[in-house]
Enzyme design. Sequence first.
Site, short mmCIF file in Angstrom:
data_model
loop_
_atom_site.label_atom_id
_atom_site.label_comp_id
_atom_site.label_asym_id
_atom_site.label_seq_id
_atom_site.Cartn_x
_atom_site.Cartn_y
_atom_site.Cartn_z
N LYS A 254 -16.31 -36.43 -33.81
CA LYS A 254 -17.67 -36.55 -34.33
C LYS A 254 -17.64 -36.92 -35.81
O LYS A 254 -16.73 -36.53 -36.54
CB LYS A 254 -18.42 -35.21 -34.20
CG LYS A 254 -18.71 -34.76 -32.79
CD LYS A 254 -19.39 -33.40 -32.83
CE LYS A 254 -19.65 -32.84 -31.43
NZ LYS A 254 -20.71 -33.58 -30.74
N ARG A 328 -20.05 -30.57 -20.00
CA ARG A 328 -20.27 -30.67 -18.55
C ARG A 328 -18.98 -30.41 -17.76
O ARG A 328 -19.04 -30.01 -16.60
CB ARG A 328 -20.86 -32.04 -18.22
CG ARG A 328 -19.98 -33.22 -18.52
CD ARG A 328 -20.77 -34.51 -18.67
NE ARG A 328 -21.54 -34.50 -19.92
CZ ARG A 328 -22.38 -35.47 -20.29
NH1 ARG A 328 -22.55 -36.52 -19.49
NH2 ARG A 328 -23.04 -35.41 -21.43
#
Length: 476
Positions: A254, A328
Amino acid sequence: MTVRWALHPETDAEAVAGAEAAAEAVVRPVWAGEPPAELSAAFLAGTGFGGEVGQVLQLPGTPVTVLLGCGPRAAQDRDAIRTAAAGLARAVSGYRRLAVHAPGADLRPLVEGYLLGGYQFSRYRSRAAAPVDQLVEVIAPDTAEARRGLFEGRRVGEAVLLARDLVNEPGEALTPPVFAERAGKLAAESGLECEVWDGPRIAAERLGGLLGVARGSLVPPRLVRLGYRPARWTRRIALVGKGVTFDAGGLSLKPNAQLAGMKADMAGAAAVLGAMSVLAALDCPVAVDAWLPLTENMPNADPTRVGDVLVMRDGTTVEICHGDAEGRLIMADALVLAGETGPSAIIDVATLTDAAAIALGRRIAAVMGNDDALVERLRAAGARAGEPLWPLPLPDAYRPQLRSRVADLVNYTLGTRHGTALLAGLFLREFVPADIPWAHLDIQGTALCDGDDGEWVAGGTGFAVRTLVELLTDGA
């Protein structure tokens, strides 16, 4: 601020007089359009106080008189009282003893709002003032409803503050092993069953998603299973909470601006743990299991590479197309575990996608699932709890976007900017048995707050604790 509570019947004139005489400040509710008779309209106009929700006006004297704006009387509801109480807590945090005339018989939103609005996370401030030990004496109707509301408001408020404390901890301090240790301690204090799986056990249980994400970190993962069992129950609900204690993005690192809030990527697990902590105290009528997959998503050990294929617990293979779509993956394994136990329903909570936050903003969380009735019950619980949820669809027409050329699924659809919250939900649905009602709460936009906003303060919000408690303790 440490708050102790007492309740005095408003019909006991002697007790009320004693509480007011001993207090440093006496709080009286004021409704919009109903100014106190003893204050002139000119004076109130000069102060700007009109009884709007959350307005506070302090009048000098011994004791100090504090006017608390509660909005229009006809529009009074739990949200208004909760917001007003939060503003009050911030305004009177320096007083050690208060007498508070309750604006209504339902004390739960008053107590909840006061605790949440007065929260501060100061553990790492070297010059933080010692917290005030405050006694709040509430003057209200002498009813079972009032007594129950005071108790429930205190316990639910404390559960939210527990979640906030966890979210606000630095990632270096709250690693997966530390989180699991805290969960175990809380379980012992709350009468919960607790089992913690370490790395070898996680591997033995074939949790390929959790292991794949954890590979990038020098800190080992954990999986926590909690269980609550009332004396008599006929239904059992499973909760799953995403617990990425720091999300650097793995190999898909990120940018720095996004890293600042990534210690909060375990807010789903914190919310589930907070809700579990209070079920016994509130006599929750249903049995509840909680599954908390805990890991970091880092690039500094042996991170999963883009293009690698992971094998989930149920044998599903997943091609990794993005290292920062890790939530997820760990949720998939936990959902399979939850489904294998055959619960009446599964509810998961996760800071999963920026797309949900972009669509709904910072005060409303997304909810989606395979059962409309469960989704609507969650929405109703959220509305009662002051945590609004908005439904998003799971369109089958989007399912082909999850296809991989080399595996069963991709964890992220490269080149797709639209509908990514829905694609994440569709991915999770793959790991839930079709015959078990399931709902997914995406709290990416609501897990953190930038400043004071009603009962929220800067930092972790503890969003979803109140919704889960409301749903689980509802006799329906």
